[in-house]
Design a protein around this motif. Structure first.
Motif, PDB file in Angstrom:
ATOM      1  N   MET A   1     -36.601  13.044  -9.647  1.00  0.00           N
ATOM      2  CA  MET A   1     -36.690  14.266 -10.555  1.00  0.00           C
ATOM      3  C   MET A   1     -35.320  14.527 -10.738  1.00  0.00           C
ATOM      4  N   ALA A   2     -34.553  14.318  -9.759  1.00  0.00           N
ATOM      5  CA  ALA A   2     -33.001  14.742 -10.132  1.00  0.00           C
ATOM      6  C   ALA A   2     -32.439  13.800 -11.296  1.00  0.00           C
ATOM      7  N   SER A   3     -32.796  12.687 -11.393  1.00  0.00           N
ATOM      8  CA  SER A   3     -32.463  11.916 -12.294  1.00  0.00           C
ATOM      9  C   SER A   3     -32.993  12.338 -13.692  1.00  0.00           C
ATOM     10  N   GLN A   4     -34.109  12.781 -13.961  1.00  0.00           N
ATOM     11  CA  GLN A   4     -34.705  13.275 -15.035  1.00  0.00           C
ATOM     12  C   GLN A   4     -33.977  14.465 -15.336  1.00  0.00           C
ATOM     13  N   THR A   5     -33.535  15.314 -14.445  1.00  0.00           N
ATOM     14  CA  THR A   5     -32.857  16.378 -14.912  1.00  0.00           C
ATOM     15  C   THR A   5     -31.229  16.092 -15.573  1.00  0.00           C
ATOM     16  N   GLN A   6     -30.794  15.177 -14.941  1.00  0.00           N
ATOM     17  CA  GLN A   6     -29.617  14.768 -14.932  1.00  0.00           C
ATOM     18  C   GLN A   6     -29.464  13.905 -16.298  1.00  0.00           C
ATOM     19  N   GLN A   9     -29.815  16.542 -18.918  1.00  0.00           N
ATOM     20  CA  GLN A   9     -28.479  17.297 -19.323  1.00  0.00           C
ATOM     21  C   GLN A   9     -27.826  16.533 -20.029  1.00  0.00           C
ATOM     22  N   GLN A  10     -27.689  15.108 -19.989  1.00  0.00           N
ATOM     23  CA  GLN A  10     -26.871  14.157 -20.657  1.00  0.00           C
ATOM     24  C   GLN A  10     -27.314  14.178 -21.897  1.00  0.00           C
ATOM     25  N   LEU A  11     -28.471  14.211 -22.183  1.00  0.00           N
ATOM     26  CA  LEU A  11     -29.107  14.147 -23.682  1.00  0.00           C
ATOM     27  C   LEU A  11     -28.750  15.359 -24.251  1.00  0.00           C
ATOM     28  N   LEU A  12     -28.605  16.661 -23.540  1.00  0.00           N
ATOM     29  CA  LEU A  12     -28.434  17.888 -24.368  1.00  0.00           C
ATOM     30  C   LEU A  12     -26.875  18.068 -24.348  1.00  0.00           C
ATOM     31  N   ALA A  13     -26.015  17.246 -23.511  1.00  0.00           N
ATOM     32  CA  ALA A  13     -24.663  17.289 -23.879  1.00  0.00           C
ATOM     33  C   ALA A  13     -24.453  16.321 -24.847  1.00  0.00           C
ATOM     34  N   ALA A  14     -24.941  15.138 -24.998  1.00  0.00           N
ATOM     35  CA  ALA A  14     -24.983  14.440 -25.984  1.00  0.00           C
ATOM     36  C   ALA A  14     -25.217  14.857 -27.365  1.00  0.00           C
ATOM     37  N   GLU A  15     -26.324  15.665 -27.401  1.00  0.00           N
ATOM     38  CA  GLU A  15     -27.007  16.188 -28.728  1.00  0.00           C
ATOM     39  C   GLU A  15     -25.634  17.361 -29.136  1.00  0.00           C
TER      40      GLU A  15
END
Length: 118
Positions: A1-6, A9-15
């Motif tokens: 789950m933590a990897s999904q959130t991470q 977060q990476q996708l949001l940061a990339a976006e």
């Protein structure tokens, strides 16, 4: 789950980075368009000034300046008025004599349309 959130977060940061890059690209494009428009306006103004200069040269070459034209017209007018005054003074006596002769030389006669009905 933590990897999904991470991962999210990476996708949001990339976006977010992509949106910033797109925004920056739009700003650069707007600046380039504004600069191109200003350069085009400058070029148009230079062209207009050059054409006006060429027209003034053409006008001066073929017509002379406005003052020259006005002076030429004034001189022509003075010459014509002087010619008319001379013509009047030369022919004045003869015209006056002819008019007076016509006025004084009255020859009464019956008009051709006058009929005597008897």
């Amino acid at each position: 789950m933590a990897s999904q959130t991470q991962g999210i977060q990476q996708l949001l940061a990339a976006e977010k980075r992509a949106a910033e890059k797109v925004s920056e690209a739009r700003k650069r494009k707007a600046r380039r368009l504004k600069q191109a428009k200003e350069e085009a306006q400058d070029e148009i103004e230079k062209y207009r000034q050059e054409r006006e200069r060429q027209f003034r040269e053409f006008e001066a070459k073929h017509m002379g300046s406005k003052e020259d034209v006005a002076a030429r017209i004034e001189a022509d007018t003075r010459v014509k008025i002087e010619e008319m005054i001379k013509a009047v003074s030369v022919h004045k006596e003869a015209v006056m004599r002819e008019i007076l002769e016509l006025v004084y030389d009255i020859k009464p006669k019956v008009h051709q349309n006058y009929r005597v009905d008897m």
